[in-house]
Design a protein around this motif. Structure first.
Motif, PDB file in Angstrom:
ATOM      1  N   VAL A   1       0.931  -1.306   0.014  1.00 37.99           N
ATOM      2  CA  VAL A   1       0.051   0.082  -0.142  1.00 37.99           C
ATOM      3  C   VAL A   1       0.959   1.254  -0.001  1.00 37.99           C
ATOM      4  O   VAL A   1       0.660   2.079  -0.571  1.00 37.99           O
ATOM      5  N   ARG A   2       2.009   1.178   0.871  1.00 34.02           N
ATOM      6  CA  ARG A   2       2.666   2.402   0.625  1.00 34.02           C
ATOM      7  C   ARG A   2       3.524   2.544  -0.613  1.00 34.02           C
ATOM      8  O   ARG A   2       3.869   3.888  -1.051  1.00 34.02           O
ATOM      9  N   ALA A   3       3.485   1.565  -1.360  1.00 31.51           N
ATOM     10  CA  ALA A   3       4.196   1.596  -2.495  1.00 31.51           C
ATOM     11  C   ALA A   3       3.173   2.155  -3.796  1.00 31.51           C
ATOM     12  O   ALA A   3       3.578   2.815  -5.038  1.00 31.51           O
ATOM     13  N   PHE A   4       1.793   2.358  -3.512  1.00 24.87           N
ATOM     14  CA  PHE A   4       0.956   3.046  -4.331  1.00 24.87           C
ATOM     15  C   PHE A   4       1.386   4.363  -4.578  1.00 24.87           C
ATOM     16  O   PHE A   4       1.878   5.222  -3.794  1.00 24.87           O
TER      17      PHE A   4
ATOM     18  N   ARG B   1      -2.763   6.112  -2.691  1.00 21.85           N
ATOM     19  CA  ARG B   1      -2.364   5.633  -1.462  1.00 21.85           C
ATOM     20  C   ARG B   1      -3.494   6.686  -0.356  1.00 21.85           C
ATOM     21  O   ARG B   1      -3.746   5.999   0.646  1.00 21.85           O
ATOM     22  N   ILE B   2      -3.629   7.641  -0.714  1.00 24.88           N
ATOM     23  CA  ILE B   2      -4.332   8.513   0.160  1.00 24.88           C
ATOM     24  C   ILE B   2      -5.938   7.790   0.208  1.00 24.88           C
ATOM     25  O   ILE B   2      -6.552   7.838   1.150  1.00 24.88           O
TER      26      ILE B   2
ATOM     27  N   ALA C   1      -5.324   1.232 -11.508  1.00 24.06           N
ATOM     28  CA  ALA C   1      -6.611   0.759 -10.660  1.00 24.06           C
ATOM     29  C   ALA C   1      -5.825  -0.217  -9.410  1.00 24.06           C
ATOM     30  O   ALA C   1      -4.796  -0.888  -9.924  1.00 24.06           O
ATOM     31  N   PHE C   2      -6.171  -0.107  -8.410  1.00 25.88           N
ATOM     32  CA  PHE C   2      -5.600  -0.389  -7.167  1.00 25.88           C
ATOM     33  C   PHE C   2      -6.692  -1.301  -6.148  1.00 25.88           C
ATOM     34  O   PHE C   2      -7.963  -1.057  -6.285  1.00 25.88           O
ATOM     35  N   ARG C   3      -5.999  -2.377  -5.594  1.00 27.50           N
ATOM     36  CA  ARG C   3      -7.011  -3.414  -4.924  1.00 27.50           C
ATOM     37  C   ARG C   3      -6.382  -3.790  -3.521  1.00 27.50           C
ATOM     38  O   ARG C   3      -5.180  -3.918  -3.183  1.00 27.50           O
ATOM     39  N   ILE C   4      -7.404  -3.649  -2.358  1.00 31.14           N
ATOM     40  CA  ILE C   4      -6.927  -4.266  -1.103  1.00 31.14           C
ATOM     41  C   ILE C   4      -7.754  -5.297  -0.788  1.00 31.14           C
ATOM     42  O   ILE C   4      -9.116  -4.958  -0.708  1.00 31.14           O
TER      43      ILE C   4
ATOM     44  N   VAL D   1      -9.073  -5.592  11.474  1.00 34.54           N
ATOM     45  CA  VAL D   1      -9.216  -5.636  10.125  1.00 34.54           C
ATOM     46  C   VAL D   1      -8.069  -6.522   9.707  1.00 34.54           C
ATOM     47  O   VAL D   1      -6.830  -5.807  10.030  1.00 34.54           O
ATOM     48  N   LEU D   2      -8.058  -7.494   9.079  1.00 31.13           N
ATOM     49  CA  LEU D   2      -6.831  -8.241   8.563  1.00 31.13           C
ATOM     50  C   LEU D   2      -6.906  -7.600   7.144  1.00 31.13           C
ATOM     51  O   LEU D   2      -7.833  -7.871   6.392  1.00 31.13           O
ATOM     52  N   VAL D   3      -5.813  -7.071   6.551  1.00 33.32           N
ATOM     53  CA  VAL D   3      -5.268  -6.591   5.436  1.00 33.32           C
ATOM     54  C   VAL D   3      -4.609  -7.850   4.906  1.00 33.32           C
ATOM     55  O   VAL D   3      -3.580  -8.122   5.065  1.00 33.32           O
ATOM     56  N   LEU D   4      -5.015  -8.762   3.737  1.00 32.23           N
ATOM     57  CA  LEU D   4      -4.275  -9.847   3.146  1.00 32.23           C
ATOM     58  C   LEU D   4      -3.405  -9.417   2.117  1.00 32.23           C
ATOM     59  O   LEU D   4      -2.400 -10.230   1.974  1.00 32.23           O
ATOM     60  N   HIS D   5      -3.814  -8.546   1.199  1.00 33.48           N
ATOM     61  CA  HIS D   5      -3.175  -8.204  -0.041  1.00 33.48           C
ATOM     62  C   HIS D   5      -3.471  -6.749  -0.431  1.00 33.48           C
ATOM     63  O   HIS D   5      -4.592  -6.386  -0.401  1.00 33.48           O
ATOM     64  N   ALA D   6      -2.419  -6.407  -1.239  1.00 35.57           N
ATOM     65  CA  ALA D   6      -2.772  -4.917  -1.895  1.00 35.57           C
ATOM     66  C   ALA D   6      -1.967  -5.023  -3.046  1.00 35.57           C
ATOM     67  O   ALA D   6      -0.724  -5.753  -3.136  1.00 35.57           O
TER      68      ALA D   6
END
Length: 107
Positions: free
Chosen positions: A14-17, A22-23, A62-65, A75-80
């Motif tokens: 996510v930080r690399a978006f 990212r915002i 386009a980005f996905r989380i 909240v488990l963030v599995l992949h971005a």
């Protein structure tokens, strides 16, 4: 407010978006932390019941989380990732699924 637990490289990803994505990702995750729905999401039952995908569309792409928020305290963030095709790539679905399975074995 629920805590976010980042699995694997999801936080770094996510930080690399790009900045605009990212915002938006931060805002959408804050909504989820508050128990609200993100602005644009879809269920991902092929990974696990309750897993959802936040969809972010910005000028930069386009980005996905992929996340799971059915727990009371987290909240488990599995992949971005950045999405480059119409269909979510199988490798991204499998990675999110593997991270969730690994997390469940460790708890």
């Amino acid at each position: 407010m629920k805590l976010i637990q980042w699995l694997g490289s999801s936080r770094t990803d996510v930080r690399a978006f790009p900045e605009d994505a990212r915002i938006d990702a931060g805002w959408q995750l804050e909504l989820v932390q508050r128990g609200e729905d993100p602005d644009d999401w879809k269920p991902m039952p092929t990974i696990d019941p309750g897993v959802r995908e936040i969809r972010i569309r910005e000028a930069s792409g386009a980005f996905r989380i992929i996340y799971l928020a059915t727990f009371e305290d987290r909240v488990l963030v599995l992949h971005a990732f950045q999405k480059k095709t119409q269909v979510t790539p199988k490798k991204d679905i499998e990675l999110a699924s593997q991270r969730l399975k690994r997390w469940r074995r460790e708890i």
